[in-house]
Design a protein around this motif. Sequence first.
Motif, PDB file in Angstrom:
ATOM      1  N   PHE A  77      19.406   2.181 -23.201  1.00 22.03           N
ATOM      2  CA  PHE A  77      19.319   1.047 -22.279  1.00 22.03           C
ATOM      3  C   PHE A  77      18.017   0.258 -22.445  1.00 22.03           C
ATOM      4  O   PHE A  77      17.966  -0.925 -22.124  1.00 22.03           O
ATOM      5  N   ALA A  78      16.959   0.909 -22.891  1.00 23.30           N
ATOM      6  CA  ALA A  78      15.632   0.296 -22.891  1.00 23.30           C
ATOM      7  C   ALA A  78      15.309  -0.287 -24.261  1.00 23.30           C
ATOM      8  O   ALA A  78      15.554   0.343 -25.287  1.00 23.30           O
ATOM      9  N   TYR A  79      14.750  -1.493 -24.260  1.00 22.02           N
ATOM     10  CA  TYR A  79      14.377  -2.130 -25.525  1.00 22.02           C
ATOM     11  C   TYR A  79      12.975  -1.745 -25.968  1.00 22.02           C
ATOM     12  O   TYR A  79      12.550  -2.086 -27.061  1.00 22.02           O
ATOM     13  N   ALA A  80      12.242  -1.020 -25.147  1.00 20.61           N
ATOM     14  CA  ALA A  80      10.871  -0.636 -25.496  1.00 20.61           C
ATOM     15  C   ALA A  80      10.823   0.541 -26.464  1.00 20.61           C
ATOM     16  O   ALA A  80       9.774   0.826 -27.043  1.00 20.61           O
ATOM     17  N   GLN A  81      11.946   1.249 -26.632  1.00 18.81           N
ATOM     18  CA  GLN A  81      11.978   2.414 -27.514  1.00 18.81           C
ATOM     19  C   GLN A  81      13.149   2.281 -28.483  1.00 18.81           C
ATOM     20  O   GLN A  81      14.228   1.835 -28.096  1.00 18.81           O
ATOM     21  N   ASP A  82      12.923   2.675 -29.724  1.00 20.30           N
ATOM     22  CA  ASP A  82      14.008   2.660 -30.702  1.00 20.30           C
ATOM     23  C   ASP A  82      14.938   3.834 -30.410  1.00 20.30           C
ATOM     24  O   ASP A  82      14.505   4.989 -30.372  1.00 20.30           O
ATOM     25  N   ALA A  83      16.201   3.533 -30.192  1.00 22.34           N
ATOM     26  CA  ALA A  83      17.160   4.563 -29.789  1.00 22.34           C
ATOM     27  C   ALA A  83      18.556   4.119 -30.198  1.00 22.34           C
ATOM     28  O   ALA A  83      18.778   2.949 -30.514  1.00 22.34           O
ATOM     29  N   PRO A  84      19.528   5.033 -30.153  1.00 20.98           N
ATOM     30  CA  PRO A  84      20.913   4.640 -30.454  1.00 20.98           C
ATOM     31  C   PRO A  84      21.389   3.551 -29.496  1.00 20.98           C
ATOM     32  O   PRO A  84      21.074   3.576 -28.305  1.00 20.98           O
ATOM     33  N   LEU A  85      22.147   2.600 -30.025  1.00 22.84           N
ATOM     34  CA  LEU A  85      22.673   1.506 -29.201  1.00 22.84           C
ATOM     35  C   LEU A  85      23.915   2.001 -28.458  1.00 22.84           C
ATOM     36  O   LEU A  85      25.041   1.787 -28.888  1.00 22.84           O
ATOM     37  N   ASP A  86      23.676   2.682 -27.347  1.00 18.25           N
ATOM     38  CA  ASP A  86      24.758   3.280 -26.578  1.00 18.25           C
ATOM     39  C   ASP A  86      25.046   2.442 -25.326  1.00 18.25           C
ATOM     40  O   ASP A  86      25.990   1.692 -25.270  1.00 18.25           O
ATOM     41  N   MET A  87      24.219   2.602 -24.283  1.00 20.62           N
ATOM     42  CA  MET A  87      24.285   1.834 -23.030  1.00 20.62           C
ATOM     43  C   MET A  87      25.481   2.175 -22.150  1.00 20.62           C
ATOM     44  O   MET A  87      25.772   1.452 -21.205  1.00 20.62           O
ATOM     45  N   ARG A  88      26.170   3.271 -22.416  1.00 20.43           N
ATOM     46  CA  ARG A  88      27.272   3.663 -21.535  1.00 20.43           C
ATOM     47  C   ARG A  88      26.735   4.377 -20.306  1.00 20.43           C
ATOM     48  O   ARG A  88      25.960   5.331 -20.433  1.00 20.43           O
ATOM     49  N   MET A  89      27.137   3.942 -19.123  1.00 24.29           N
ATOM     50  CA  MET A  89      26.788   4.653 -17.898  1.00 24.29           C
ATOM     51  C   MET A  89      27.618   5.923 -17.756  1.00 24.29           C
ATOM     52  O   MET A  89      27.181   6.884 -17.128  1.00 24.29           O
ATOM     53  N   ASN A  90      28.802   5.907 -18.323  1.00 19.75           N
ATOM     54  CA  ASN A  90      29.650   7.099 -18.378  1.00 19.75           C
ATOM     55  C   ASN A  90      29.844   7.443 -19.842  1.00 19.75           C
ATOM     56  O   ASN A  90      30.517   6.712 -20.582  1.00 19.75           O
ATOM     57  N   ASP A  91      29.264   8.555 -20.287  1.00 20.90           N
ATOM     58  CA  ASP A  91      29.311   8.865 -21.713  1.00 20.90           C
ATOM     59  C   ASP A  91      30.698   9.268 -22.188  1.00 20.90           C
ATOM     60  O   ASP A  91      30.905   9.531 -23.375  1.00 20.90           O
ATOM     61  N   GLN A  92      31.673   9.290 -21.273  1.00 16.18           N
ATOM     62  CA  GLN A  92      33.053   9.543 -21.664  1.00 16.18           C
ATOM     63  C   GLN A  92      33.796   8.265 -22.044  1.00 16.18           C
ATOM     64  O   GLN A  92      34.904   8.306 -22.580  1.00 16.18           O
ATOM     65  N   ASP A  93      33.196   7.098 -21.754  1.00 14.97           N
ATOM     66  CA  ASP A  93      33.818   5.833 -22.131  1.00 14.97           C
ATOM     67  C   ASP A  93      33.754   5.661 -23.644  1.00 14.97           C
ATOM     68  O   ASP A  93      32.799   6.109 -24.294  1.00 14.97           O
ATOM     69  N   PHE A 141      19.894  -7.345 -23.867  1.00 11.50           N
ATOM     70  CA  PHE A 141      20.202  -5.966 -23.477  1.00 11.50           C
ATOM     71  C   PHE A 141      20.980  -5.940 -22.161  1.00 11.50           C
ATOM     72  O   PHE A 141      21.891  -5.124 -21.993  1.00 11.50           O
ATOM     73  N   GLN A 142      20.625  -6.820 -21.243  1.00  8.19           N
ATOM     74  CA  GLN A 142      21.367  -6.899 -19.988  1.00  8.19           C
ATOM     75  C   GLN A 142      22.817  -7.277 -20.250  1.00  8.19           C
ATOM     76  O   GLN A 142      23.747  -6.668 -19.696  1.00  8.19           O
ATOM     77  N   ALA A 143      23.031  -8.277 -21.092  1.00  7.50           N
ATOM     78  CA  ALA A 143      24.389  -8.734 -21.383  1.00  7.50           C
ATOM     79  C   ALA A 143      25.224  -7.634 -22.037  1.00  7.50           C
ATOM     80  O   ALA A 143      26.390  -7.428 -21.676  1.00  7.50           O
ATOM     81  N   LEU A 144      24.646  -6.926 -22.987  1.00  8.45           N
ATOM     82  CA  LEU A 144      25.378  -5.847 -23.655  1.00  8.45           C
ATOM     83  C   LEU A 144      25.725  -4.732 -22.680  1.00  8.45           C
ATOM     84  O   LEU A 144      26.839  -4.189 -22.692  1.00  8.45           O
ATOM     85  N   ARG A 145      24.772  -4.377 -21.827  1.00  8.24           N
ATOM     86  CA  ARG A 145      25.014  -3.316 -20.844  1.00  8.24           C
ATOM     87  C   ARG A 145      26.154  -3.688 -19.907  1.00  8.24           C
ATOM     88  O   ARG A 145      27.035  -2.883 -19.610  1.00  8.24           O
ATOM     89  N   ILE A 146      26.154  -4.934 -19.435  1.00  7.59           N
ATOM     90  CA  ILE A 146      27.207  -5.390 -18.526  1.00  7.59           C
ATOM     91  C   ILE A 146      28.565  -5.356 -19.206  1.00  7.59           C
ATOM     92  O   ILE A 146      29.568  -4.933 -18.617  1.00  7.59           O
ATOM     93  N   GLU A 147      28.611  -5.777 -20.473  1.00  9.62           N
ATOM     94  CA  GLU A 147      29.873  -5.771 -21.213  1.00  9.62           C
ATOM     95  C   GLU A 147      30.359  -4.350 -21.466  1.00  9.62           C
ATOM     96  O   GLU A 147      31.540  -4.039 -21.249  1.00  9.62           O
ATOM     97  N   VAL A 148      29.478  -3.483 -21.913  1.00  4.78           N
ATOM     98  CA  VAL A 148      29.866  -2.101 -22.220  1.00  4.78           C
ATOM     99  C   VAL A 148      30.452  -1.411 -20.993  1.00  4.78           C
ATOM    100  O   VAL A 148      31.442  -0.678 -21.084  1.00  4.78           O
ATOM    101  N   ASN A 149      29.879  -1.659 -19.838  1.00  7.16           N
ATOM    102  CA  ASN A 149      30.292  -0.964 -18.613  1.00  7.16           C
ATOM    103  C   ASN A 149      31.210  -1.798 -17.721  1.00  7.16           C
ATOM    104  O   ASN A 149      31.544  -1.366 -16.611  1.00  7.16           O
TER     105      ASN A 149
END
Length: 322
Positions: free
Chosen positions: A119-135, A210-218
């Motif tokens: 979710f955070a752009y301050a750290q390099d991490a997998p581009l996940d952003m799922r609030m429910n990891d089962q999605d 990042f906000q837009a992607l998070r909203i779309e993913v969830n």
Amino acid sequence: MTSPQHVPVLLDRVVELMAPALETPGAIMVDATLGLGGHSEALLEAFPQARLIGIDRDTDALARAGARLAPYADRTDLVHAVYDELPRVLAERNLDHVDAVLFDLGVSSMQLDMAERGFAYAQDAPLDMRMNDQDPRTAADVLNTYPLDELTRILRDYGEERFARRIAQHVVREREQAPFTTSGRLVSLLYDAIPAPARRTGGHPAKRTFQALRIEVNDEINVLRRAIPAALAAIGPGGRVVVEAYQSLEDRIVKQAFAEVSSSDVPPDMPFIPAGHEVDFRVVTRGAEKAVEPEITSNPRAASVRLRAIERLQARGGKDKA
């Protein structure tokens, strides 16, 4: 289990707004976005005869909130669900109404702090952003598969990003070389895509994307459009719905939903309201309430909050718009 920075926004005001609905013995409240349970903890403490139904789509959040709320376990019922599933959650508990519903929208501090969630752009991490990891769909899936026009729409509508088309073009071009997998590469692209003068204002250049992607993913906007009417329909007379939103699109949806059920269809120049045309709700807050100092300094997430509250009136024979 929680860390000190996980501070509920406008906590005292939320408790104050909920009070009229929760002071009756046996009152039932729903925290539709439980998170780490900070608001719920305060409400359970303030109203010792109230019961809580806590809903969250994030199983990690539910576990952490459960530990935090353990002293109140006999009055809590934690549910793994998305908040637009409120009607099902209540039906499964044979409840025809509740007394209060709280929404604290957006991403939680815990989700931002856990780098692996993406979710955070301050750290390099997998581009996940799922609030429910089962999605099934991740942010990487969106970046790597959506057509140019659809990417542009998401960035424009959900991120309110003025360079949406330009960013989408960069994404489409870059993914042809290699698919996006981590946030660091996306952040680098955004620095290239957004003109330098624009990067110097309005916060971090990755914030809106990042906000837009998070909203779309969830599917957050569509979920909210279903959840607010469901909450309004769920509360009984004297019940309240309180919503904390952190970006203008969410707040606009809440504002419009509240206005619809609290506005009379009687012409304003009519000297009285005919029977059957009374409104069933009244907006409790005057506009959207905002946080002030010193809370904003101590809890930066509070800077963008917009809080609204509405109450179902005592039954008076009016028509139900909820």
